[in-house]
Design a protein around this motif. Structure first.
Motif, PDB file in Angstrom:
ATOM      1  N   VAL A 341       0.812  -1.062   0.028  1.00 47.35           N
ATOM      2  CA  VAL A 341      -0.066   0.156  -0.089  1.00 47.35           C
ATOM      3  C   VAL A 341       0.810   1.253   0.081  1.00 47.35           C
ATOM      4  CG1 VAL A 341      -1.837   1.302   1.416  1.00 47.35           C
ATOM      5  CG2 VAL A 341      -1.885  -1.119   1.428  1.00 47.35           C
ATOM      6  N   PRO A 342       0.899   2.044  -1.289  1.00 50.32           N
ATOM      7  CA  PRO A 342       1.744   3.270  -1.134  1.00 50.32           C
ATOM      8  C   PRO A 342       1.476   4.269   0.101  1.00 50.32           C
ATOM      9  CG  PRO A 342       0.100   3.439  -2.867  1.00 50.32           C
ATOM     10  CD  PRO A 342      -0.030   1.942  -2.106  1.00 50.32           C
ATOM     11  N   PRO A 343       2.380   4.898   0.299  1.00 48.93           N
ATOM     12  CA  PRO A 343       2.184   6.012   1.462  1.00 48.93           C
ATOM     13  C   PRO A 343       0.850   6.838   0.924  1.00 48.93           C
ATOM     14  CG  PRO A 343       4.294   6.300   0.516  1.00 48.93           C
ATOM     15  CD  PRO A 343       3.731   5.250  -0.058  1.00 48.93           C
ATOM     16  N   THR A 344      -0.069   7.004   1.555  1.00 47.76           N
ATOM     17  CA  THR A 344      -1.306   7.670   1.014  1.00 47.76           C
ATOM     18  C   THR A 344      -1.923   8.868   1.938  1.00 47.76           C
ATOM     19  OG1 THR A 344      -1.909   5.654   0.109  1.00 47.76           O
ATOM     20  CG2 THR A 344      -3.622   7.217   0.520  1.00 47.76           C
ATOM     21  N   LEU A 345      -2.037   9.800   1.459  1.00 41.29           N
ATOM     22  CA  LEU A 345      -2.569  11.009   1.889  1.00 41.29           C
ATOM     23  C   LEU A 345      -3.969  11.311   1.416  1.00 41.29           C
ATOM     24  CD1 LEU A 345       0.381  13.799   1.405  1.00 41.29           C
ATOM     25  CD2 LEU A 345       0.071  12.223   3.154  1.00 41.29           C
ATOM     26  N   LEU A 346      -4.696  11.383   2.359  1.00 36.47           N
ATOM     27  CA  LEU A 346      -6.226  11.448   2.257  1.00 36.47           C
ATOM     28  C   LEU A 346      -6.759  12.732   2.541  1.00 36.47           C
ATOM     29  CD1 LEU A 346      -8.463   8.252   3.759  1.00 36.47           C
ATOM     30  CD2 LEU A 346      -8.006   9.025   1.369  1.00 36.47           C
ATOM     31  N   THR A 347      -7.368  13.438   1.775  1.00 37.40           N
ATOM     32  CA  THR A 347      -8.135  14.786   1.996  1.00 37.40           C
ATOM     33  C   THR A 347      -9.680  14.820   1.815  1.00 37.40           C
ATOM     34  OG1 THR A 347      -7.919  15.287  -0.224  1.00 37.40           O
ATOM     35  CG2 THR A 347      -6.049  15.981   1.033  1.00 37.40           C
ATOM     36  N   ASP A 348     -10.355  15.597   2.424  1.00 36.43           N
ATOM     37  CA  ASP A 348     -11.613  15.648   2.374  1.00 36.43           C
ATOM     38  C   ASP A 348     -12.251  14.695   3.118  1.00 36.43           C
ATOM     39  OD1 ASP A 348     -11.673  18.109   0.365  1.00 36.43           O
ATOM     40  OD2 ASP A 348     -10.388  16.670  -0.836  1.00 36.43           O
ATOM     41  N   VAL A 349     -11.806  14.206   4.005  1.00 29.68           N
ATOM     42  CA  VAL A 349     -12.038  13.048   4.731  1.00 29.68           C
ATOM     43  C   VAL A 349     -13.392  13.627   5.930  1.00 29.68           C
ATOM     44  CG1 VAL A 349     -11.668  11.159   6.328  1.00 29.68           C
ATOM     45  CG2 VAL A 349      -9.886  12.063   4.820  1.00 29.68           C
ATOM     46  N   GLY A 350     -14.447  12.726   5.774  1.00 31.78           N
ATOM     47  CA  GLY A 350     -15.587  13.163   6.594  1.00 31.78           C
ATOM     48  C   GLY A 350     -15.613  12.268   7.918  1.00 31.78           C
ATOM     49  N   ASP A 351     -15.917  13.218   9.064  1.00 30.42           N
ATOM     50  CA  ASP A 351     -16.049  12.698  10.368  1.00 30.42           C
ATOM     51  C   ASP A 351     -16.405  11.171  10.500  1.00 30.42           C
ATOM     52  OD1 ASP A 351     -14.097  14.182  11.821  1.00 30.42           O
ATOM     53  OD2 ASP A 351     -15.643  15.563  12.465  1.00 30.42           O
ATOM     54  N   ASP A 352     -17.466  10.802   9.600  1.00 26.73           N
ATOM     55  CA  ASP A 352     -18.073   9.495   9.803  1.00 26.73           C
ATOM     56  C   ASP A 352     -17.525   8.431   8.907  1.00 26.73           C
ATOM     57  OD1 ASP A 352     -18.647  10.842   7.227  1.00 26.73           O
ATOM     58  OD2 ASP A 352     -20.380  10.003   6.914  1.00 26.73           O
ATOM     59  N   ALA A 353     -16.361   8.843   8.421  1.00 33.58           N
ATOM     60  CA  ALA A 353     -15.585   7.756   7.630  1.00 33.58           C
ATOM     61  C   ALA A 353     -14.959   6.697   8.557  1.00 33.58           C
ATOM     62  CB  ALA A 353     -14.469   8.390   6.700  1.00 33.58           C
ATOM     63  N   ARG A 354     -14.900   5.496   8.112  1.00 34.83           N
ATOM     64  CA  ARG A 354     -14.415   4.431   9.114  1.00 34.83           C
ATOM     65  C   ARG A 354     -12.972   4.573   9.476  1.00 34.83           C
ATOM     66  NH1 ARG A 354     -15.218  -0.612   5.942  1.00 34.83           N
ATOM     67  NH2 ARG A 354     -13.354  -1.351   7.048  1.00 34.83           N
ATOM     68  N   VAL A 355     -12.250   5.390   8.499  1.00 30.19           N
ATOM     69  CA  VAL A 355     -10.707   5.597   8.649  1.00 30.19           C
ATOM     70  C   VAL A 355     -10.756   6.520   9.754  1.00 30.19           C
ATOM     71  CG1 VAL A 355     -10.481   7.532   7.341  1.00 30.19           C
ATOM     72  CG2 VAL A 355      -8.543   6.156   7.312  1.00 30.19           C
TER      73      VAL A 355
END
Ligand code: NAD
Length: 484
Positions: A341-355
């Motif tokens: 899994v490459p190093p991943t930056l996630l943006t626009d994440v909702g507070d309800d996401a499982r992550v």
């Protein structure tokens, strides 16, 4: 090492150790535990010296085992598996005499005429259960403290890093008789057989969910516990922060060991005014640390997810986040070839996401924004207390506000994860992220019972005992009035 493809899945079967064998070992350690009460600092230091020397002698084997288990890069093995253990041993060897010294206590007023001291008594028979993510460090680190404190140990490493478990079993057998230190290999069944026994102390490192099982088992015998657990460790990047430093240290903290670190920055709250600048710096930091996106897969400095189950879990978290509108600032995750899994930056994440609900424990960094500090603090405080909390700011008031209005096991300011390596700092969590501390003096104390010893010389305590005549009644009343 260009040979990718850790072998963990194909060889991960470690047979559970038979319950009778475990009971035999536990019983066999009883007399040694009693004998070790009288062990001297010199004798304990000698054992630590031999353990430290063996770490050095077997370093190639340690690197090979970590590579076989999850393609852990050799430099990372030296920095995060070997170095912390030899440093822990080195520190304990230097300080042990002073840690073992009885601490004299002056009498309080009522106890005038007594002498008193606190002695550090070995707890006795100790159990260490360790996780897979730093398999050597988190097994031998606590072992150093347990030996320094004069205990016997049964160590159960994780079944998910079987090459490391086998190697540690060999190394321990080379140094110790099984009546003093023994490695027991196996998975949940083995762990539960061990937890059923009345150990004097249980030292567990792992998830909060299993930590609760350990604490419940310990309660049956009132064994004392140290629980080194995990959780979601947040980061606040204030508008006053040095962004280049923040990006470089966070990218290292997050993607070392492929994000499979208990104190890895789990998610970031960055001030909205510097969001894009921070993302740009983080992308540059990724290029600097792991090469450009198209070459990262073949970079020997980048580790792998430990097994297929965790690989699927991480992909599931990413899919769920994407379905809820998150974007991958680092590009797509390729199909499974060797659990990369490459190093991943996630943006626009909702507070309800499982992550944002579970500890990520993988190379995915959600970047969220905040407008005012109060809202970021409130969102952090709405979750269980984390193992670590990181603050990036030049503004001292921001730093003080975050430290005083949040709770966390430990905190670094303008860096990440380094508090783990500081031998003078207690390392541990708080509530959901852990109970008790390890490392250095705190590790020695975790494996010791502080025993109070009082000797009466010429105290007035006899005046507090019956028969209560006029004089003793007067004296007791006088004492109460005097101290009120
Ligand atoms: N605080 C720390 O120092 C620290 C360090 C590393 C990892 N962790 C935490 O550990 C977790 C990851 O490690 P893991 O996946 O190996 O943890 P885990 O809790 O699944 O397993 C840890 C150990 O417990 C045993 N175990 C698992 N299930 C059990 C059960 N039902 N009953 C009895 N024993 C059981 C395992 O065999 C293993 O040896 C993360 O939450 C991480 O944050 C904490």
């Amino acid at each position: 090492m260009t040979d990718r493809g850790p072998a963990a899945d194909s060889t991960s079967t470690i047979a559970d150790t038979d319950r009778h064998e475990i009971e035999r070992l536990f019983a066999a350690q009883k007399d040694t535990a009693l004998a070790l009460r009288q062990s001297t600092a010199g004798e304990r230091i000698d054992k630590l010296k031999r353990l430290r020397a063996l770490m050095f002698a077997r370093r190639e084997d340690i690197m090979a085992a970590c590579h076989a288990d999850f393609a852990k890069p050799s430099a990372e093995v030296e920095v995060t598996e070997i170095l912390p253990v030899v440093e822990e041993a080195h520190h304990a060897m230097r300080k042990l005499k002073s840690w073992m010294k009885a601490e004299r206590k002056r009498p309080t007023l009522l106890m005038l005429g007594t002498s008193a001291k606190v002695i550090q008594e070995p707890r006795g028979r100790c159990l260490i259960i360790s996780p897979w993510n730093y398999p050597i460090n988190l097994s031998f680190g606590p072992l150093v403290s347990a030996i320094a404190a004069g205990n016997t140990v049964i160590l159960k490493p994780s079944e998910m890093t079987p090459h490391c478990a086998r190697l540690m079993s060999e190394m321990v057998a080379e140094l110790f008789d099984e009546t003093e230190v023994a490695v027991v290999q196996g998975a949940v069944e083995t762990s539960q057989s061990l937890l059923a026994l009345p150990f004097d102390h249980m030292f567990f490192t792992g998830s909060p969910a299993v930590g609760k099982i350990v604490m419940a088992a310990a309660a049956k015998h009132l064994s004392s516990v140290t629980l080194e657990l995990g959780g979601k460790s947040p980061v606040i990047v204030d508008a006053s922060a040095d962004l280049k430093n923040a990006a470089r240290t966070l990218v290292w903290g997050k993607f070392a060991n492929n994000g499979q670190t208990c104190i890895a920055p789990d998610y970031v709250y960055v001030h909205k005014d510097i969001r894009q600048a921070f993302i740009d710096e983080a992308l540059k930091a990724l290029d600097h640390l792991y090469g450009t996106a198209d070459t990262r897969r073949d970079n020997d400095d980048y580790c792998r997810i430990v097994n297929q189950r965790h690989y699927e879990r991480i992909r599931g978290l990413l899919e769920d986040a994407r379905e809820r509108g998150a974007r991958l600032a680092t590009g797509d995750v390729p199909a499974n070839d060797d659990r990369y899994v490459p190093p991943t930056l996630l943006t626009d994440v909702g507070d309800d996401a499982r992550v944002m609900e579970e500890e990520i424990f993988g190379p995915v960094l959600p970047i969220l924004t905040y407008d005012d500090l109060d809202s970021a603090i409130a969102r952090i405080n709405a979750r269980p207390k984390p193992l670590a909390l990181y603050i990036y700011a030049k503004d001292k008031q921001v730093i003080d506000t975050v430290v005083t209005r949040t709770s966390a096991g430990g905190t670094c300011i303008n860096t990440a994860m380094l508090h783990f390596l500081h031998g003078q700092l207690p390392f541990g969590g708080v509530n959901n992220s852990g109970i008790g501390n390890s490392h250095g003096h705190a590790g020695f104390k975790a494996f010791s019972h502080e025993r109070s010893v009082l000797q009466d010389r010429f105290s007035l305590a006899f005046l507090f005992r019956p028969p209560y005549n006029a004089f003793t009644r007067w004296f007791i009343r006088f004492s109460v009035r005097w101290l009120s």
